[in-house]
Design an enzyme around this catalytic site. Structure first.
Site: not given
Length: 596
Positions: A265, A290, A293, A312, A369, A377
């Site tokens: 994004e 996106e 975002h 998210e 990560d 999400y």
């Protein structure tokens, strides 16, 4: 509302100490060298320092620091020993009145944010390509910066590229190449470092509306322009829901297939994978994601990667409201159910008592990560759906509009979100405490008992078809005419656990799944084929893994290969052929998986 919006907190994934000295504006000058695969140049920052501060600290990783200036005069600096994931501290001595620093530097081949693509890795096959991926903490590998989502700065950039190439950034962008290869960019709104982005290639632009358009290699442009034709409508619907779009233009850049994510994004210019180009616009909810975002993430940002769900979860909810606005509730309901399936699968894989299934994460001494899972999400989205169900949609929309207004261009923590939530919904406090129990969602693992049920009327026929298949193991009486991608995905998810090789052959003969041009369907089918040892998928699997670098697709496939001794050597063999085509984000994840 009387909440403190000027939030500066400790971020365990950054060495910077912004409460002592913080960057506020960047002037970036870079030369892009495709031959040596190197960026060289300088980053000049405007800074603010508190009384008594005698240094400013930046994050760097795998950079060569050649010189540092303070107020344009050579200054003393030190680099710490490298630490895993985090890199090094770049500590710069300051004079009491200093308000400007300059770092002269160059990147190295180890820079994980940069992917330098060879000719054959592009759609045209004639010119190289460069793109960056800065999220979560990779900006420091191509830019000395205070690499925390809690630190925001405006920027301008001067980028020199070979003549005939187009340079694009997360900023106001040119729409065609020039003869000099010199491009200037401005981002007047303060953004965090992970939203810094650069791409360079032989690119062309197609307008899709007054504020929207798409960039792509010439060979891909027409297909991309057709696929994303609804973008202007998406933008308008998002504004109708949650206020004016604040970033000027909203354009897409279609990257080569090695891009590790579905989309990124970057403000003004979303980077997207070509795997969503199907010819039928069936996967464009990713673009809606996106675009969303631009409000949830870019406008209001998680202050640390432990608070990633704030980016998210809100964005998934917003994405599906956009798709409902454009295509109706039945379409959005299908997306919700598929997302719920992904959530349950993730909870099962991680374990329902695993703290990584909490919304608020603890990523201390871990690569952030590792927090990029469906928990942020889909559990985040389900929490918001449960909250909406408790207070009503109109009241919930008022809450979101106020949230974006209060915290715009700020970074936020989970705890501050909760404070805002309870203050806004003071009249509904008893309802929320009884029907939602927000702390259970945020601080407890697994799926809370207050979670609402999501269902889709369009999936009823699919469930009947799956039940028929389970009972009869044949296609007689199953009507799939007009099924969307979402219906096919739901069907495959329902029957996948009981598929064997003969059953897959029967389905393949009828629907040609192994030759599918839809990456979402193909990825599910290939994984099922590995589990069932359905040999005809193997050539398609190798081709897919060598061409596609999207982590969502390739990691489950490598995981399935690695989990079965029958395929153990095959996993290493395919990875050896494919690794050069993967961005570092994907490559490192696969290496970690295969080395277990």
């Amino acid at each position: 509302m009387h909440l403190n919006k000027n939030l500066i907190i400790a971020d365990t994934h950054s060495f910077a100490k912004p409460q002592q000295a913080v960057v506020t504006h960047l002037q970036l000058q870079l030369h892009v060298d495709f031959i040596n695969k190197q960026l060289t140049g300088q980053a000049k920052y405007r800074i603010q320092q508190q009384p008594g501060a005698n240094q400013i600290i930046l994050d760097v990783k795998d950079l060569v620091i050649q010189q540092v200036l303070v107020q344009d005069e050579p200054a003393h600096f030190t680099l710490s020993a490298p630490q895993p994931y985090l890199g090094q501290t770049l500590a710069i001595e300051l004079t009491p009145t200093a308000h400007e620093i300059t770092v002269i530097y160059q990147t190295t081949p180890a820079a994980a944010a940069l992917q330098w693509l060879e000719l054959e890795q592009t759609a045209g096959g004639k010119f190289p390509f460069l793109f960056t991926q800065s999220q979560a903490i990779l900006a420091r590998t191509w830019l000395p910066c205070q690499d925390s989502p809690a630190v925001r700065f405006t920027y301008e950039a001067h980028i020199q590229v070979p003549a005939g190439y187009l340079a694009l950034m997360s900023a106001e962008n040119p729409q065609e190449t020039n003869g000099t290869g010199e491009y200037h960019f401005t981002m007047p709104f303060a953004i965090p470092s992970y939203l810094m982005a650069l791409a360079v290639g032989r690119l062309q632009f197609a307008a899709l509306g007054t504020r929207t358009g798409v960039y792509a290699e010439p060979e891909v442009l027409n297909a991309a322009a057709y696929e994303f034709k609804e973008m202007e409508q998406m933008l308008e619907s998002a504004e109708d829901l949650y206020g004016n779009y604040p970033w000027g233009r909203y354009d897409l850049l279609v990257l080569p297939p090695s891009f590790p994510f579905g989309g990124m994004e970057n403000p003004c210019l979303t980077f997207v994978t070509p795997t969503i180009i199907t010819g039928d616009r069936s996967l464009t909810s990713l673009v809606a994601h996106e675009l969303a975002h631009s409000w949830s993430g870019n406008l209001v940002t998680n202050a640390t990667w432990n608070d990633f769900w704030l980016n998210e979860g809100f964005t998934v909810y917003f994405e599906r409201r956009i798709m409902e606005y454009l295509h109706g509730p039945d379409y959005a309901d299908m997306l919700k159910v598929l997302g719920y399936q992904d959530l349950i699968k993730t909870i099962q894989e991680l374990g329902p008592s695993n703290p990584d299934t909490c919304l608020k994460l603890n990523l201390l001494n871990r690569d952030p990560d590792e927090g990029l899972t469906e928990i942020a999400y889909e559990k985040g989205n389900l929490f918001l759906l449960t909250l909406e169900n408790a207070v009503g949609r109109s009241r919930f929309d008022a809450f979101l509009n106020e949230y974006f207004k209060i915290f715009k261009f700020q970074s936020n923590t989970t705890e501050y979100f909760l404070e805002f939530l309870y203050e806004f919904f003071a009249p509904e406090q008893e309802i929320i405490s009884t029907l939602v129990k927000p702390e259970n969602w945020i601080y407890h693992p697994g799926l809370p008992e207050t979670a609402i049920e999501v269902k889709s009327t369009r999936f009823i026929q699919v469930e009947e078809a799956a039940a028929h298949w389970h009972k009869n193991q044949n296609l007689a009486g199953i009507n799939t005419a007009g099924w969307s991608t979402q219906e096919w995905l739901y069907f495959l998810n329902l029957i996948e656990a009981r598929l064997d090789a003969p059953a897959m052959e029967l389905l393949d003969n009828a629907f040609e799944f192994t030759q599918s041009g839809n990456a979402e369907i193909l990825a599910v089918w290939l994984e099922a084929g590995l589990k069932a040892r359905y040999a005809p998928v193997m050539p398609a699997l190798e081709k897919f893994l060598q061409q596609v670098g999207r982590r969502k697709f390739v990691l489950p496939l490598y995981r399935q290969l690695a989990a079965n001794k029958h395929y153990g050597e095959k996993a290493q063999e395919i990875f050896k052929k494919s690794r050069a085509n993967y961005h570092a984000v994907t490559r490192l994840s696969i290496e970690k998986l295969l080395n277990k």
